[in-house]
Structures are given as structure tokens and as C-alpha cells.
Design a protein around this motif. Structure first.
Motif, mmCIF file in Angstrom:
data_model
loop_
_atom_site.group_PDB
_atom_site.id
_atom_site.type_symbol
_atom_site.label_atom_id
_atom_site.label_comp_id
_atom_site.label_asym_id
_atom_site.label_seq_id
_atom_site.Cartn_x
_atom_site.Cartn_y
_atom_site.Cartn_z
ATOM 1 N N MET A 213 0.829 -1.204 0.000
ATOM 2 C CA MET A 213 0.000 0.000 0.000
ATOM 3 C C MET A 213 0.855 1.242 0.000
ATOM 4 O O MET A 213 0.517 2.248 -0.566
ATOM 5 N N TYR A 214 1.984 1.230 0.669
ATOM 6 C CA TYR A 214 2.864 2.385 0.726
ATOM 7 C C TYR A 214 4.065 2.156 -0.170
ATOM 8 O O TYR A 214 4.375 1.035 -0.560
ATOM 9 N N ALA A 215 4.733 3.271 -0.481
ATOM 10 C CA ALA A 215 5.888 3.178 -1.383
ATOM 11 C C ALA A 215 6.956 2.278 -0.788
ATOM 12 O O ALA A 215 7.572 1.498 -1.468
ATOM 13 N N SER A 216 7.242 2.375 0.513
ATOM 14 C CA SER A 216 8.218 1.534 1.194
ATOM 15 C C SER A 216 7.912 1.545 2.677
ATOM 16 O O SER A 216 7.201 2.422 3.186
ATOM 17 N N GLN B 120 -5.413 5.523 -5.817
ATOM 18 C CA GLN B 120 -4.750 4.573 -6.711
ATOM 19 C C GLN B 120 -5.715 4.047 -7.769
ATOM 20 O O GLN B 120 -5.354 3.899 -8.944
ATOM 21 N N GLU B 121 -6.965 3.777 -7.352
ATOM 22 C CA GLU B 121 -7.962 3.317 -8.321
ATOM 23 C C GLU B 121 -8.247 4.400 -9.352
ATOM 24 O O GLU B 121 -8.422 4.117 -10.538
ATOM 25 N N LEU B 122 -8.289 5.656 -8.873
ATOM 26 C CA LEU B 122 -8.517 6.764 -9.800
ATOM 27 C C LEU B 122 -7.366 6.896 -10.792
ATOM 28 O O LEU B 122 -7.580 7.075 -11.995
ATOM 29 N N HIS B 123 -6.134 6.789 -10.292
ATOM 30 C CA HIS B 123 -4.974 6.854 -11.192
ATOM 31 C C HIS B 123 -5.006 5.712 -12.207
ATOM 32 O O HIS B 123 -4.673 5.902 -13.383
#
Length: 533
Positions: A1-4, A180-183
Motif C-alpha cells: 500500500m505504501y511506497a516503502s 490509486q484506483e482513480l490513477h
């Protein structure tokens, strides 16, 4: 979910703790100053100071090394132990300091998951209970309820903050998932748009372009379009050489929220052009429940335009070739009438048929030639012209044709100025097409009425027939080249569907228009609108 994991830990722990430890240190310094001022700073204060320094150092090392939760937890617990030690001094008459315990309790309850909530309560209560035990060594048991109340307050604050923080974290996760779904949806829309060869562009209510597919970019590059200044270098009108004014360009109209219906422009430098058809549709505004903005669609119609141009050129060429022999036929029939007694020879009827049909065919050819000229663009040379004189001359020229069609013509002129700035030849062409149309589709033995009136802004020339009228379903295509109504196709009336479009093109070249009013069974009224200036 997060970048790192490190980025997640930094965002959810480090920043709040850094912001939280500084207020705690300021609070500890204030309490220490009060204790020193009241003479209560004994060995216990030095012990508390050492614990705070150690907790702060541990926190700095934890942040610098990117360590996990344990270092942060230990630092917060040490802060609370230091508060508990200071609290033992407060019972000797110094200010109470147990409220400082709320700060590290808040850090723990805000920054960790639900499974750590019991631990939060425990590490909040234990130092307070230790302080109580120390106090009870010197104080009366009656102090115990006050201590318990302080502990309960800290625990309640920690629990409330933890619940709020957990809700905020859940909302943050949900928002990030939605983002994220929108992107992903936007990326999919862009990929689908790029996969089609029709140009598609979407802009919001503020004129900001949010979607532009690859076809639009390619067309824009050919047009020399600057997507920043929104200006194009190579956009041309129907003649392919006259640059299209900036305010008339389809992308500019779209950004103004104006509808665009099938505008055809030529894109690219002369000699290397494409014909594009533009359509722009304003979407429903947000106030009405829609997304707002506009969608612009441009389609390459070069092959279609070239095919139509080729067809029109062939028709015009054949018309020119046919015009010469027809003119000769008509001329020789007139010579025969003048030099021979056709009735005595028994040829009068035959010569009349030849002359009438040759004249009708020549009229059709002239319409084709005029329509072909209009398709390439009509130019007008304005001069002061008397509309009554033009109309009267045209009516007189066509009285013979009216007689053959079995209709009478009347002209009614209102008390208004009839002088206009126009091209007399073109105006006669337009009026002739409207009048001929009335002759063809008026009632046999009926009447065609011409009226001239107007106001300060425009002059109106109306042609009224008493024919069967026009079916409403035919009105939308009535001024398209080559279109003939169902009734016209079923009749024996000759026509190519070019006269009305020609009349409208001439009127629009003058800044006017041609309108129609009709009711089935009650005839039709075609009005030529011409501006005064």
C-alpha cells in the motif's frame, strides 16, 4: 500500500514524535524552572533530567538509524517515568506535573496499531502507580484517590486519541486506495484514447485540458499548435490557403464552452494538409449533476473531402462540356422560329419541345456550375443595391417559366428602405433559386407571392408558395447539397437538390441566412435575410 516500509514509518511515527518531543521538552523545562524557583529541585529532579536526556538521545538515534517501533516505545516510556519521578517532588509542595504524562501517552496511542492499545494503557499507568507508591511512603493514604484520578485521566485521553487516530488511519488508507484506483482508471482511459485514431480531448469548466490522446497530439504537431498559448500556425479554411482566425478555431471554441458541429478545417502547411472534422460537445455542468467541461473530437476526413472534391470537379467539367452544345441547340431553335413559319411546316410543337427541354437542362447545368463555385467558396463584391429592382428584374425574367409551371407571381413591397450593401449578381442567383423552387413545388394554377420588408438591421425577401409543404422529418437536411425531399423524389419534378444550398451559401456569404417556415398541406415560406451593412 505504501511506497516503502521506511517511508510509511517516517510518515506515521517520526514526524509526529519529533513534533511531540519538542513540546514535552519545553514542558519539562518549565516545570524544572518552577521546581528550582521553589527550592524543590533535589536529587530526584536530577534523576528525572537524566531519564529525559536519555529518552531524547534514544529517539534521535532511532530516527537517524531508521529503527522500528521498539526504540520509539522505549523513549516514550522513559518520558513517562521521568514525569512520575517529578510527580513525587510535587507532593512536597511543588507544582503538580503528572499532566506532562499525557504527551508521551498521546504519541503511543496515535502512532501504533490496535494490538498495542493494552500496552499503551500499561505503560501509561505503571509510572503513575510507581509515583503513587513513592508518595505513599511519605503521604497519607487519602492521597491515593487523587493519584488514581490522574492515572485515569491519562488513560482516558490515550484511549480517545487512539480511537480517533485509528479512524484517521483507516480513512487515509481508504483515500489512498481510492486515489490509486482513480490513477489506474485515468491511465486506462488514456491508453484506450491513445489506441484509437480519432482525436479526443477533454477540458474542464476552467478550460484546463485533462485528457488529450495521441491523435490530438499528432494533429496539433502538424498544425503547429502550441498547447501552452493555445495557438496554431497552420489551420486553414475551406479554400486551404486562408488562415483560420484564432477565435474561430474549434479548440478555442471548445475552451470557451461553445458547441462545434462538424467544422472542417485543413491542417498543415499548404501542399501537405489533412482535412479534419471537429465536433465539440459541452458536458452537463456540476450544478446539473454532470462532470462539466467539454469533449472535442477530431476525425481525419481527408480521403472523403478529396473524393467529394474530385466528384464536384468532374460534375463541373461535364457541365461545362454540355453547356456549349445545349446553348447551340437553343440558339438554333430560336433561329428556326424567326426564319421559318413552323406552324405551316408542322414543326411548331416539336421545336417548342426541343427548346423547352434544352432550356430546362441548361438551367440545371447552370445550377450545377453555380453550386460548384459555391463549394469552392463564395466571394462577394458589395455595392449599394436596390432590392426591389433586383427582385422585379428576376421576376420578369422568370415569368415565362412561371407560366410553364402554371403559377402566377405577385410582388408586395412594404414601406421600408430597400437599399442594401450586397453583390447584385449573387443576390439575384439566390433569389432565383428560391423563386424557381416555389414554381416547381407550388400548386398547379396557384400563386407565388414575393414580399419585401425589413427593419434597421436587415432586409427580408420572402417567397411564399401554396404547395403541399415540407415533411418535418426533411427539414434538418433541406439545405444539404444533393438532398431532395421524399415528395420531390416521388414526383416528376426535375432537380438536383442544389438550389436551396446555393441560396443559403450566398446569403451566409453576405452575413445573412435563408430560413424556412412550412406546414404540411399549407405551403412553404422561404425567407432570404440580408444585413443592411
Amino acid at each position: 500500500m505504501y511506497a516503502s516500509r521506511e517511508a510509511h514509518w517516517t510518515r506515521t511515527h517520526v514526524a509526529p514524535l519529533v513534533r511531540g518531543q519538542l513540546p514535552f521538552l519545553l514542558g519539562f523545562a518549565l516545570v524544572s524552572a518552577l521546581l528550582i524557583a521553589t527550592g524543590g529541585a533535589d536529587g530526584r529532579w536530577w534523576a528525572a533530567l537524566a531519564v529525559v536526556v536519555g529518552a531524547t538521545a534514544l529517539l534521535v538515534v532511532t530516527i537517524a538509524r531508521g529503527a522500528g517501533d521498539p526504540g520509539v516505545v522505549v523513549a516514550a516510556v522513559l518520558d513517562m517515568v521521568a514525569v512520575a519521578v517529578l510527580d513525587t517532588i510535587a507532593w512536597d509542595g511543588s507544582p503538580t506535573v503528572v499532566g506532562l504524562m499525557v504527551l508521551p501517552a498521546l504519541w503511543l496511542s496515535h502512532g501504533f496499531r490496535a494490538r498495542l492499545l493494552p500496552f499503551v494503557v500499561a505503560v501509561t499507568a505503571v509510572p503513575a502507580l510507581t509515583a503513587a507508591a513513592l508518595v505513599l511512603g511519605d503521604q497519607d493514604v487519602a492521597a491515593l484517590p487523587g493519584i488514581a484520578a490522574q492515572v485515569a485521566l491519562v488513560v482516558i485521553v490515550a484511549v480517545v486519541v487512539h480511537i480517533g487516530a485509528r479512524g484517521a488511519r483507516d480513512q487515509e488508507v481508504a483515500l489512498e486506495r481510492t486515489a490509486q484506483e482513480l490513477h489506474a482508471t485515468i491511465a486506462l482511459s488514456q491508453a484506450v484514447a491513445d489506441a484509437i485514431d480519432v482525436g479526443v480531448s477533454y477540458s474542464d469548466d476552467d478550460g484546463v485540458v485533462l485528457l488529450r490522446n495521441q491523435a490530438v497530439k499528432d494533429h496539433g504537431e502538424r498544425a503547429g499548435y502550441d498547447f501552452v498559448t493555445r495557438r496554431a500556425i497552420h489551420l486553414y479554411g475551406p479554400d486551404r490557403t486562408t488562415p483560420l482566425p484564432h477565435e474561430q478555431q474549434a479548440p478555442v471554441k471548445m475552451l470557451r464552452g461553445e458547441p462545434v458541429q462538424g467544422d472542417v478545417v485543413f491542417v498543415g502547411p499548404p501542399g501537405d494538409q489533412q482535412a479534419l472534422s471537429f465536433t465539440a460537445t459541452p458536458l452537463t455542468t456540476v450544478a446539473e449533476g454532470g462532470p462539466g467541461g467539454s469533449v472535442l473530437v477530431c476525425q481525419d476526413v481527408t480521403d472523403l473531402v478529396n473524393a467529394v472534391t474530385t466528384r464536384e470537379e468532374m460534375v463541373v467539367t461535364f457541365s461545362h462540356e454540355l453547356r456549349t452544345p445545349l446553348t447551340s441547340i437553343i440558339g438554333f431553335t430560336e433561329v428556326m422560329r424567326e426564319t421559318h413559319d413552323l406552324a405551316e411546316l408542322g414543326l411548331e410543337r416539336q421545336v417548342d419541345v426541343i427548346h423547352r427541354n434544352a432550356s430546362a437542362l441548361l438551367d440545371l447545368i447552370l445550377v450545377v456550375l453555380q453550386a460548384g463555385s459555391a463549394a469552392r467558396g463564395i466571394t462577394v463584391e458589395r455595392v449599394p443595391a436596390d432590392a426591389v429592382a433586383l427582385v422585379s428584374a428576376t421576376v420578369e425574367d422568370l415569368r415565362a417559366k412561371a407560366g410553364r409551371c402554371g403559377t402566377a407571381v405577385t410582388v408586395d413591397v412594404a414601406e421600408t428602405a430597400t437599399t442594401i450593401s450586397a453583390d447584385p449578381v449573387r443576390i439575384r442567383q439566390a433569389f432565383e433559386q428560391l423563386l424557381t423552387n416555389a414554381f416547381k413545388f407550388g400548386a398547379l394554377g396557384g400563386r407565388t407571392r414575393v414580399s419585401i420588408d425589413g427593419d434597421e438591421e436587415e432586409l427580408r425577401i420572402a417567397v411564399v408558395d401554396d404547395g403541399p409543404g415540407i415533411d418535418p422529418q426533411d427539414l434538418s437536411q433541406l439545405f444539404e447539397r444533393g438532398f431532395r425531399t421524399v415528395a420531390a423524389r416521388r414526383s416528376t419534378t426535375q432537380g438536383l437538390g442544389l438550389g436551396l444550398p446555393l441560396a443559403r451559401d450566398i446569403a451566409r456569404a453576405h452575413g445573412g441566412d435563408v430560413t424556412v417556415a412550412t406546414r404540411p398541406g399549407q405551403g412553404s415560406t422561404f425567407t432570404l435575410h440580408l444585413p443592411r451593412d
